[in-house]
Design a protein around this motif. Structure first.
Motif, PDB file in Angstrom:
ATOM      1  N   TYR A 346       0.858  -1.190   0.000  1.00 49.91           N
ATOM      2  CA  TYR A 346       0.000   0.000   0.000  1.00 49.91           C
ATOM      3  C   TYR A 346       0.893   1.239   0.000  1.00 49.91           C
ATOM      4  N   PRO A 351      -6.986   5.505   4.637  1.00 56.82           N
ATOM      5  CA  PRO A 351      -8.006   5.020   3.692  1.00 56.82           C
ATOM      6  C   PRO A 351      -8.328   6.070   2.632  1.00 56.82           C
ATOM      7  N   ALA A 352      -8.984   5.653   1.567  1.00 57.94           N
ATOM      8  CA  ALA A 352      -9.222   6.518   0.405  1.00 57.94           C
ATOM      9  C   ALA A 352     -10.078   7.730   0.736  1.00 57.94           C
ATOM     10  N   ASP A 353     -10.918   7.645   1.779  1.00 56.75           N
ATOM     11  CA  ASP A 353     -11.777   8.783   2.103  1.00 56.75           C
ATOM     12  C   ASP A 353     -11.118   9.757   3.079  1.00 56.75           C
ATOM     13  N   SER A 357      -5.132  10.916   1.769  1.00 55.60           N
ATOM     14  CA  SER A 357      -5.079  10.029   0.606  1.00 55.60           C
ATOM     15  C   SER A 357      -4.879  10.826  -0.673  1.00 55.60           C
ATOM     16  N   VAL A 371      -2.511  -0.057  -4.267  1.00 55.33           N
ATOM     17  CA  VAL A 371      -3.764  -0.071  -3.514  1.00 55.33           C
ATOM     18  C   VAL A 371      -3.794  -1.357  -2.690  1.00 55.33           C
ATOM     19  N   ARG A 375      -7.135  -4.054   4.474  1.00 57.24           N
ATOM     20  CA  ARG A 375      -6.777  -2.882   5.273  1.00 57.24           C
ATOM     21  C   ARG A 375      -5.287  -2.855   5.613  1.00 57.24           C
ATOM     22  N   TYR A 386     -14.354  -3.479   2.696  1.00 58.31           N
ATOM     23  CA  TYR A 386     -13.326  -2.430   2.679  1.00 58.31           C
ATOM     24  C   TYR A 386     -12.745  -2.272   1.275  1.00 58.31           C
ATOM     25  N   GLU A 390     -12.944   1.138  -1.022  1.00 55.55           N
ATOM     26  CA  GLU A 390     -11.720   1.810  -1.463  1.00 55.55           C
ATOM     27  C   GLU A 390     -11.704   1.996  -2.980  1.00 55.55           C
TER      28      GLU A 390
END
Length: 650
Positions: A346, A351-353, A357, A371, A375, A386, A390
């Motif tokens: 990763y 996380p993407a939100d 990020s 990616v 997690r 999850y 993502e």
């Protein structure tokens, strides 16, 4: 000015199996010989530094070890594009001893700004930095920062010391001719000089060093004996560094403290190394043309720096490593290995939100990002939910085109290959345009795809399609047969967005290009010449910080057993060398940067004259003809870059 404030005394870092000496890898023994006429007591304030210290220059591809022999001093001439880093080395070796102590003497190293006739500047400390080359396992490798603009170095009798000079040219810098100099001055140890009062900054530095020692040894109750020994060794190294610091310099020499020389003495007696830099109008693109993705082990960071997974300190440690590596045109990814070589890779720990990020993944210096399949930081969400969340968020971003999934490292049998297929199918159910990267050096051992091992290796794309888009193969498989690259490329379907990337790991070995400790400098740089000539469109390296497990930042550096020295280690913890928390680059990492910059030059040339002409230029200049036929000298590299400069400047 405090006469001892900027002195730089180095202890060779604790390295498992460290050896003395070192050799001038890849360079002839054509040095300067002859007896020195100076005898008896020597006062460097009355004798030209050139009479007591050899000073000469070496290119960035030279491994300048302690036994490197002197050469004639010549001016430095460099060529750099904008947004490029160029480096050179200044070497010093004492002709005689003048300090009356265990060291031959102390020299002051000073660097000026680089100025153009139109008044533009490259400022020391911003665009110009100096680092001391420190041996690792007897091989010059670690680049420890020096104080700027003035530092002091202790020279040892019969040994060569090198300073690595790097110039970073900003993308907005005005093209033109720039000039500056590095000034080397032998210093006198003055027995009559009173002790200097310690300034507040120096007191704070000393306090932090001693506090660090205490932090290392205090929590040893109940610890395993092996960890206690490691902590005591680390504290001993830190205390030795304190004793050799400028604060105690008067006790290190039999003749008292060292004084910094005044400007008149510097101009009359110093060695002035002239530095000429041509900055041309080409700007290296902010986003590297060739994605070079390098792994950073998060578990190594957790163990060595004592940060718990998912804590604020953990995020800060990963953030520091990510941002530091971007300067090398590298696209970092964090990783940890699971069972049977499954990989959790990763690039962004958030996380993407999360707002971080977009900050990470939109950075123009990042050419590709990993990616996570699950997690990176463990949470309550089900792994499948999850992953879907993502992917749905990332696909709405303009940077999605840089995304890839790295799921498994070097599958060996049907079970491994089937695992990749299953995970990729799940990913493609949410994102049909997702790119899955697979590293491999063979086909499945229990289901041969062809009569011979190489033919089976070539057929892997047919076996993995459509579950992999980036086929990343080991350069070791090709050996010295670069023509075999055509067989691999012929199996791919570029219309289906399939790509060919490569990697190096334990192999290939000498004389082919790789980044092992002790290889020639041009051999390190040649890794990316090879990539460009063979037609690869990306590159992966498994680990940049994968030294053996340790529980304190300043602990002894150990390369992993069973791997060639340097494999998986491209930088070192700053705490091993000083109280600094910033990573310390290796000369190999600097040569990786140079190789990636060479690719931008070749790409520019090919855009004007065609790719075949670019490959012909590599061969015509003698830079790179094949995996075992490349230059061992630096001159052809300068010739090639000069040809591109002359052919492509506006």
């Amino acid at each position: 000015m405090d006469s001892t404030e900027n002195s730089q005394d180095f202890v060779v870092p604790p390295v498992e199996g460290v050896a003395g000496g070192g050799t001038a890898y890849g360079w002839s023994d054509g040095g300067l010989y002859g007896s020195n006429p100076l005898k008896g007591s020597i006062d460097p304030t009355e004798v030209p530094t050139a009479d007591i210290v050899h000073v000469w220059c070496m290119p960035s591809t030279a491994n300048v070890g302690p036994q490197e022999l002197p050469r004639h001093l010549e001016p430095i001439n460099l060529l750099a594009a904008r947004n490029e880093r160029e480096s050179v080395q200044v070497a010093m070796r004492p002709k005689v001893s003048w300090s009356g102590s265990d060291v031959a003497g102390v020299v002051q190293v000073q660097c000026s700004d680089l100025c153009s006739t139109s008044g533009d500047r490259l400022v020391v400390g911003q665009s110009v930095m100096l680092r001391r080359v420190v041996p690792i396992l007897g091989v010059p490798d670690a680049l420890v920062p020096l104080d700027l603009p003035v530092s002091q170095l202790s020279l040892l009798p019969g040994e060569t010391t090198a300073v690595w000079v790097s110039i970073d040219v900003p993308s907005t810098q005005a093209p033109g001719q720039y000039e500056g100099e590095v000034i080397i001055t032998a210093l006198k140890t003055d027995a009559e000089s009173p002790s200097q009062c310690m300034g507040k900054a120096e007191k704070h530095q000393l306090y932090m060093e001693l506090r660090s020692c205490l932090d290392i040894v205090e929590p040893i109750d109940g610890k395993p004996l092996e960890e206690v020994v490691e902590r005591v060794k680390s504290a001993g190294t830190s205390l030795r560094r304190v004793l050799l610091s400028p604060s105690f310099s008067e006790f290190l020499s039999n003749n008292g403290p060292v004084d910094i020389m005044d400007e008149d003495a510097i101009s009359n007696l110093s060695v002035h190394v002239k530095l000429h830099l041509t900055v041309w109008d080409f700007i290296l693109p902010a986003t590297p043309s060739l994605p070079a993705v390098f792994g950073i082990s998060d578990t190594v960071i957790e163990d060595r720096f004592g940060v718990e997974h998912g804590t604020q300190e953990w995020y800060e440690a990963l953030d520091q490593h990510f941002k530091w590596l971007l300067q090398y045109r590298i696209s970092p990814y964090f990783c940890r290995w699971g069972d049977r070589m499954r990989v959790l890779a990763y690039t962004c720990p958030w996380p993407a939100d999360h707002p971080k990020s977009d900050e990470y993944l939109s950075d123009p210096r990042l050419a590709a990002y990993a990616v996570p399949y699950s997690r990176a930081v463990f949470g309550s969400d089900a792994a499948k939910d999850y992953l879907q969340k993502e992917v749905e968020i990332l696909r709405t971003k303009t940077h999605w085109k840089k995304a890839y999934f790295y799921l498994w490292d070097e599958p060996l049998n049907l079970e491994h290959f089937d695992s990749i297929r299953n995970m990729a199918s799940e990913i493609h159910a949410y994102a049909p345009d997702a790119r899955v990267l697979t590293t491999y050096y063979c086909g499945p051992s229990d289901a041969p795809l062809a009569p011979t091992a190489f033919e089976a290796f070539v057929k892997v794309p047919n076996f993995l399609r459509p579950h992999t888009q980036i086929y990343c193969t080991s350069e070791w498989v090709l050996g010295n047969r670069e023509d075999l690259a055509k067989d691999i490329i012929a199996e791919l379907q570029p219309e289906g967005s399939e790509e060919w990337w490569t990697y190096v790991c334990m192999g290939p070995s000498d004389p082919q290009p790789n980044w092992h400790l002790g290889m020639r400098g041009s051999q390190h740089r040649a890794v990316f010449w090879r990539v460009w000539k063979e037609g690869g469109t990306g590159f992966l390296y498994w680990g940049a910080n994968c030294y053996e497990k340790a529980s304190v930042p300043s602990a002894e550096i150990r390369f992993r057993r069973g791997l060639p020295p340097g494999d998986g280690v491209l930088f070192y913890p700053g705490e091993v060398f000083s109280s600094s928390h910033e990573p310390v680059a290796s000369v190999r990492l600097e040569r990786i940067l140079s190789g990636l910059q060479d690719i931008e030059y070749l790409k520019l040339y090919a855009s004007r004259y065609g790719r075949d002409e670019g490959a012909a230029l590599l061969e015509k200049t003698g830079v790179y003809l094949g995996p075992e036929r490349y230059t061992v000298e630096h001159m052809p590299i300068d010739v090639m870059r000069g040809e591109i400069f002359n052919a492509c400047r506006s």
